[in-house]
Design a protein around this motif. Structure first.
Motif, PDB file in Angstrom:
ATOM      1  N   ALA A  87     -19.862 -59.745   2.461  1.00 39.63           N
ATOM      2  CA  ALA A  87     -18.521 -59.192   2.205  1.00 39.63           C
ATOM      3  C   ALA A  87     -17.692 -60.173   1.373  1.00 39.63           C
ATOM      4  O   ALA A  87     -16.984 -59.767   0.438  1.00 39.63           O
ATOM      5  CB  ALA A  87     -17.827 -58.874   3.521  1.00 39.63           C
ATOM      6  N   ARG A  88     -17.807 -61.459   1.689  1.00 39.56           N
ATOM      7  CA  ARG A  88     -17.055 -62.477   0.936  1.00 39.56           C
ATOM      8  C   ARG A  88     -17.555 -62.548  -0.512  1.00 39.56           C
ATOM      9  O   ARG A  88     -16.768 -62.644  -1.448  1.00 39.56           O
ATOM     10  CB  ARG A  88     -17.195 -63.829   1.633  1.00 39.56           C
ATOM     11  N   ARG A  89     -18.860 -62.481  -0.691  1.00 40.59           N
ATOM     12  CA  ARG A  89     -19.423 -62.519  -2.049  1.00 40.59           C
ATOM     13  C   ARG A  89     -18.972 -61.316  -2.869  1.00 40.59           C
ATOM     14  O   ARG A  89     -18.745 -61.426  -4.076  1.00 40.59           O
ATOM     15  CB  ARG A  89     -20.949 -62.558  -2.016  1.00 40.59           C
ATOM     16  N   LYS A  90     -18.847 -60.166  -2.226  1.00 34.59           N
ATOM     17  CA  LYS A  90     -18.380 -58.978  -2.952  1.00 34.59           C
ATOM     18  C   LYS A  90     -16.960 -59.205  -3.461  1.00 34.59           C
ATOM     19  O   LYS A  90     -16.621 -58.789  -4.568  1.00 34.59           O
ATOM     20  CB  LYS A  90     -18.463 -57.744  -2.060  1.00 34.59           C
ATOM     21  N   LYS A  91     -16.132 -59.896  -2.677  1.00 32.29           N
ATOM     22  CA  LYS A  91     -14.773 -60.218  -3.141  1.00 32.29           C
ATOM     23  C   LYS A  91     -14.804 -61.242  -4.265  1.00 32.29           C
ATOM     24  O   LYS A  91     -14.033 -61.164  -5.213  1.00 32.29           O
ATOM     25  CB  LYS A  91     -13.928 -60.752  -1.985  1.00 32.29           C
ATOM     26  N   GLU A  92     -15.711 -62.231  -4.148  1.00 32.98           N
ATOM     27  CA  GLU A  92     -15.827 -63.285  -5.163  1.00 32.98           C
ATOM     28  C   GLU A  92     -16.459 -62.751  -6.452  1.00 32.98           C
ATOM     29  O   GLU A  92     -16.199 -63.274  -7.526  1.00 32.98           O
ATOM     30  CB  GLU A  92     -16.672 -64.446  -4.630  1.00 32.98           C
ATOM     31  N   GLY A  93     -17.323 -61.747  -6.311  1.00 34.69           N
ATOM     32  CA  GLY A  93     -17.899 -61.110  -7.481  1.00 34.69           C
ATOM     33  C   GLY A  93     -19.291 -61.558  -7.868  1.00 34.69           C
ATOM     34  O   GLY A  93     -19.918 -60.953  -8.727  1.00 34.69           O
ATOM     35  N   VAL A  94     -19.794 -62.639  -7.270  1.00 36.36           N
ATOM     36  CA  VAL A  94     -21.121 -63.127  -7.648  1.00 36.36           C
ATOM     37  C   VAL A  94     -21.826 -63.728  -6.430  1.00 36.36           C
ATOM     38  O   VAL A  94     -21.198 -64.326  -5.571  1.00 36.36           O
ATOM     39  CB  VAL A  94     -21.026 -64.150  -8.805  1.00 36.36           C
ATOM     40  N   LEU A  95     -23.146 -63.513  -6.384  1.00 39.92           N
ATOM     41  CA  LEU A  95     -23.959 -64.073  -5.318  1.00 39.92           C
ATOM     42  C   LEU A  95     -24.391 -65.487  -5.703  1.00 39.92           C
ATOM     43  O   LEU A  95     -24.514 -65.798  -6.889  1.00 39.92           O
ATOM     44  CB  LEU A  95     -25.206 -63.214  -5.093  1.00 39.92           C
TER      45      LEU A  95
END
Length: 85
Positions: free
Chosen positions: A62-70
């Motif tokens: 979920a945090r990565r989706k907010k940050e935009g990149v894995l």
């Protein structure tokens, strides 16, 4: 179905890797977090199931989706899963 299409294709990956070296470069830079939604759609599972399959905490996804990149590690796991599918 190719691994690239499982991950969302060119709109998500911003490229269509053809060689192992291109995949390595893509993983090192990190795959767009939009690939999470693409894999969930293709597999017909929920994000929590994907989280367990990848051994990545759901909150991290979920945090990565907010940050935009894995991260590169997470990207590598996604690519391996996409190749299996």
């Amino acid at each position: 179905m190719s691994a690239a299409s499982v991950l969302g294709g060119e709109p998500v990956l911003h490229a269509l890797p053809c060689s192992v070296l291109e995949w390595i470069a893509l993983v090192r830079q990190g795959i767009s977090a939009s690939a999470v939604d693409a894999v969930v759609r293709v597999m017909g599972i929920g994000q929590s199931e994907l989280s367990r399959a990848l051994d990545i905490p759901e909150r991290t996804l979920a945090r990565r989706k907010k940050e935009g990149v894995l991260s590169s590690d997470e990207s590598g796991k996604m690519v391996r899963l996409a190749q299996v599918i």
